[in-house]
Design a protein around this motif. Sequence first.
Motif, PDB file in Angstrom:
ATOM      1  N   LYS A 149       0.834  -1.210   0.000  1.00  0.00           N
ATOM      2  CA  LYS A 149       0.000   0.000   0.000  1.00  0.00           C
ATOM      3  C   LYS A 149       0.861   1.249   0.000  1.00  0.00           C
ATOM      4  CE  LYS A 149      -3.521   2.092   2.921  1.00  0.00           C
ATOM      5  NZ  LYS A 149      -3.715   2.211   4.359  1.00  0.00           N
ATOM      6  N   ASP A 150       1.950   1.248   0.786  1.00  0.00           N
ATOM      7  CA  ASP A 150       2.732   2.475   0.954  1.00  0.00           C
ATOM      8  C   ASP A 150       3.890   2.621  -0.016  1.00  0.00           C
ATOM      9  OD1 ASP A 150       2.265   2.191   4.518  1.00  0.00           O
ATOM     10  OD2 ASP A 150       1.156   3.371   3.048  1.00  0.00           O
ATOM     11  N   PHE A 151       4.346   1.519  -0.633  1.00  0.00           N
ATOM     12  CA  PHE A 151       5.484   1.621  -1.544  1.00  0.00           C
ATOM     13  C   PHE A 151       5.137   1.192  -2.963  1.00  0.00           C
ATOM     14  CE2 PHE A 151       8.796   2.740   1.346  1.00  0.00           C
ATOM     15  CZ  PHE A 151       8.426   2.210   2.563  1.00  0.00           C
ATOM     16  N   GLY A 152       3.966   0.623  -3.157  1.00  0.00           N
ATOM     17  CA  GLY A 152       3.615   0.149  -4.492  1.00  0.00           C
ATOM     18  C   GLY A 152       3.851  -1.342  -4.608  1.00  0.00           C
ATOM     19  N   PHE A 188       6.711  -4.726  -3.094  1.00  0.00           N
ATOM     20  CA  PHE A 188       7.807  -5.061  -2.184  1.00  0.00           C
ATOM     21  C   PHE A 188       9.154  -4.709  -2.804  1.00  0.00           C
ATOM     22  CE2 PHE A 188       9.880  -6.869   1.313  1.00  0.00           C
ATOM     23  CZ  PHE A 188      10.944  -7.620   0.855  1.00  0.00           C
ATOM     24  N   THR A 189       9.265  -4.905  -4.126  1.00  0.00           N
ATOM     25  CA  THR A 189      10.524  -4.605  -4.804  1.00  0.00           C
ATOM     26  C   THR A 189      10.844  -3.122  -4.701  1.00  0.00           C
ATOM     27  OG1 THR A 189       9.639  -6.131  -6.412  1.00  0.00           O
ATOM     28  CG2 THR A 189      11.816  -5.244  -6.863  1.00  0.00           C
ATOM     29  N   ASN A 190       9.828  -2.290  -4.844  1.00  0.00           N
ATOM     30  CA  ASN A 190      10.041  -0.848  -4.694  1.00  0.00           C
ATOM     31  C   ASN A 190      10.583  -0.527  -3.332  1.00  0.00           C
ATOM     32  OD1 ASN A 190       9.082  -0.345  -7.152  1.00  0.00           O
ATOM     33  ND2 ASN A 190       7.188   0.675  -6.522  1.00  0.00           N
ATOM     34  N   PHE A 191       9.980  -1.138  -2.314  1.00  0.00           N
ATOM     35  CA  PHE A 191      10.436  -0.893  -0.943  1.00  0.00           C
ATOM     36  C   PHE A 191      11.890  -1.330  -0.780  1.00  0.00           C
ATOM     37  CE2 PHE A 191      11.274  -1.288   3.400  1.00  0.00           C
ATOM     38  CZ  PHE A 191      11.620  -2.593   3.677  1.00  0.00           C
ATOM     39  N   ARG A 192      12.174  -2.513  -1.288  1.00  0.00           N
ATOM     40  CA  ARG A 192      13.520  -3.063  -1.125  1.00  0.00           C
ATOM     41  C   ARG A 192      14.564  -2.187  -1.802  1.00  0.00           C
ATOM     42  NH1 ARG A 192      16.464  -8.487  -1.382  1.00  0.00           N
ATOM     43  NH2 ARG A 192      18.395  -7.493  -2.043  1.00  0.00           N
ATOM     44  N   ASP A 193      14.225  -1.711  -3.001  1.00  0.00           N
ATOM     45  CA  ASP A 193      15.154  -0.826  -3.713  1.00  0.00           C
ATOM     46  C   ASP A 193      15.341   0.469  -2.957  1.00  0.00           C
ATOM     47  OD1 ASP A 193      13.933  -1.788  -7.019  1.00  0.00           O
ATOM     48  OD2 ASP A 193      15.439  -2.667  -5.693  1.00  0.00           O
ATOM     49  N   LYS A 194      14.235   1.002  -2.435  1.00  0.00           N
ATOM     50  CA  LYS A 194      14.319   2.264  -1.698  1.00  0.00           C
ATOM     51  C   LYS A 194      15.187   2.101  -0.456  1.00  0.00           C
ATOM     52  CE  LYS A 194      12.815   6.465  -1.079  1.00  0.00           C
ATOM     53  NZ  LYS A 194      12.595   6.919   0.255  1.00  0.00           N
ATOM     54  N   ARG A 236       1.630   6.046   7.613  1.00  0.00           N
ATOM     55  CA  ARG A 236       2.123   5.183   6.556  1.00  0.00           C
ATOM     56  C   ARG A 236       3.552   4.761   6.870  1.00  0.00           C
ATOM     57  NH1 ARG A 236       2.481   7.209   1.187  1.00  0.00           N
ATOM     58  NH2 ARG A 236       4.476   6.164   1.201  1.00  0.00           N
ATOM     59  N   LEU A 237       3.978   3.712   6.173  1.00  0.00           N
ATOM     60  CA  LEU A 237       5.348   3.257   6.339  1.00  0.00           C
ATOM     61  C   LEU A 237       6.268   4.108   5.480  1.00  0.00           C
ATOM     62  CD1 LEU A 237       4.923  -0.600   6.013  1.00  0.00           C
ATOM     63  CD2 LEU A 237       5.449   0.642   8.085  1.00  0.00           C
ATOM     64  N   GLU A 238       7.472   4.349   6.003  1.00  0.00           N
ATOM     65  CA  GLU A 238       8.467   5.057   5.196  1.00  0.00           C
ATOM     66  C   GLU A 238       9.850   4.539   5.524  1.00  0.00           C
ATOM     67  OE1 GLU A 238       6.295   9.320   4.661  1.00  0.00           O
ATOM     68  OE2 GLU A 238       8.422   9.369   5.190  1.00  0.00           O
ATOM     69  N   VAL A 239      10.768   4.764   4.581  1.00  0.00           N
ATOM     70  CA  VAL A 239      12.165   4.415   4.829  1.00  0.00           C
ATOM     71  C   VAL A 239      12.887   5.704   5.180  1.00  0.00           C
ATOM     72  CG1 VAL A 239      14.298   3.611   3.786  1.00  0.00           C
ATOM     73  CG2 VAL A 239      12.182   2.443   3.285  1.00  0.00           C
TER      74      VAL A 239
END
Lengths: 209, 272
Positions: free
Chosen positions: B161-164, B166-172, B196-199
């Motif tokens: 929901k927050d990154f689009g 899992f791969t997007n999150f991992r890359d970020k 929301r979740l953020e890095v």
Amino acid sequence: MALRSLICRKTLGLAFSSGFKLQFRGLQTFSLPDLPYDYGALEPAISGEIMQIHHQKHHQTYITNYNKALEQLHHAIEKGDSSAVVKLQSAIKFNGGGHINHSIFWKSLSPVCEGGGESPHGSLGWAIDEHYGSLDALIQKMSTEGAALQGSGWVWLGLDKESKKLVVETTANQDPLVTKGPLVPLLGIDVWEHAYYLQDHVTVGFDYD
Amino acid sequence: MGCFSYYLFPSSPTCQVPVTGSFACQFKTIPYKQLPTLFKQKKKQFNGFQRASRVVSYYALKTPPYKLDSLEPYMSKRTVEVHWKGHHGAYVEGLNKALAKSDILYGYTLDDLVKVTYNNGNPSPDFNNAAQVWNHDFFWESMQPGGGDMPELGMLEQIEKDFGSFTNFRDKFAETALTLFGSGWVWLVLKREERRLEVVKTQNAVTPIVWGDIPIINLDMWEHAYYLDYKNDKENYINAFMDHLVSWNMAMARLAHAEAFVNLGEPKIPIA
């Protein structure tokens, strides 16, 4: 021996002023200066492995990223893109500072056979005695400052150009000494963990200083 | 035995009070109100890392929830030993020494101590030790042997929901870790305001709890965390962490705990 010191001096002179390559666009790029001694020449104080990785990997990375940032800056200035120019400042400070600091660092070190570790003579020796009492007191001060530094940074012995005094100063991350005032760096010690970790990881840097 | 409150997540870093029978017996005569904020224990011996002092420890060096060699080959036993006993241990010692001398800081929980010493951006000298103890407690628990892979269920849903994806999150996450200058930490946080979740990345010892956010996992990007195993190769270290070490179970537990404080909305229940 004399020939070696001759080569050393020549390399020293070159390391500072050269390392430039003019490209057709007029943009200067920097390259990795050679060490004025072998990687293993500083054993057992600093291992050859650390020197090699420190020089060929870390310093090289700073130079590569510095060149990249400068090129991007060049483009941004040409296009008049102010926000890009400002955004690049931290990358330039970090990588450029890394290059400056490490170049000074290699010259701050010297193998024992070439006088490394000896007490300073002449005017520097007198200045140290005057400001700090003795060389040991200075070493003690620098060690304490280095150990107290939180995170990554450098410990410097510098000369304050205005007051003409010796100062011991620390800078964070890769900030060069000039960011702390009108100071000329005389001696720099890298207290990032990569500078000693492979050898002294248990003592966490005390002996290294 | 008086019942004293203890946190329901015994392995959460906010809980400094292990509840064991013998431990509880020592405090029969002390009113329970004094207990939850203070953890006293007898001196522990750690192969000579502990100097012979008469300091009473206020905070203990919390043991990682796995054997020190169980993160091999992604994090060697030597690294875990030196990192945990050497660095983390030194922070605990430094903190205890400072607390023994301080009248004001004595008696806080670790969370509150971190927030108080941070002093809204003007940290006191004790912040470094306190925050690093907190960060490292959190870090050891953010990993597990046989970790990595993908999160499941609610955690995965929230990430998507927050990154689009899992791969997007991992890359970020990887990109944030690689662009950190100097020493610091990378976090997956649940932002309280934005829900929301953020890095995020932080320098030196700073932790997102000082801003009121709720961390879910973290990664130590100080050089001491990876230098012995990976030397200069940060990318490999980050990949090893993401692929083999990160504990999504722990992350899920922390997210579930956080949902008590942050309303993340109704879960997406598939319609039959």
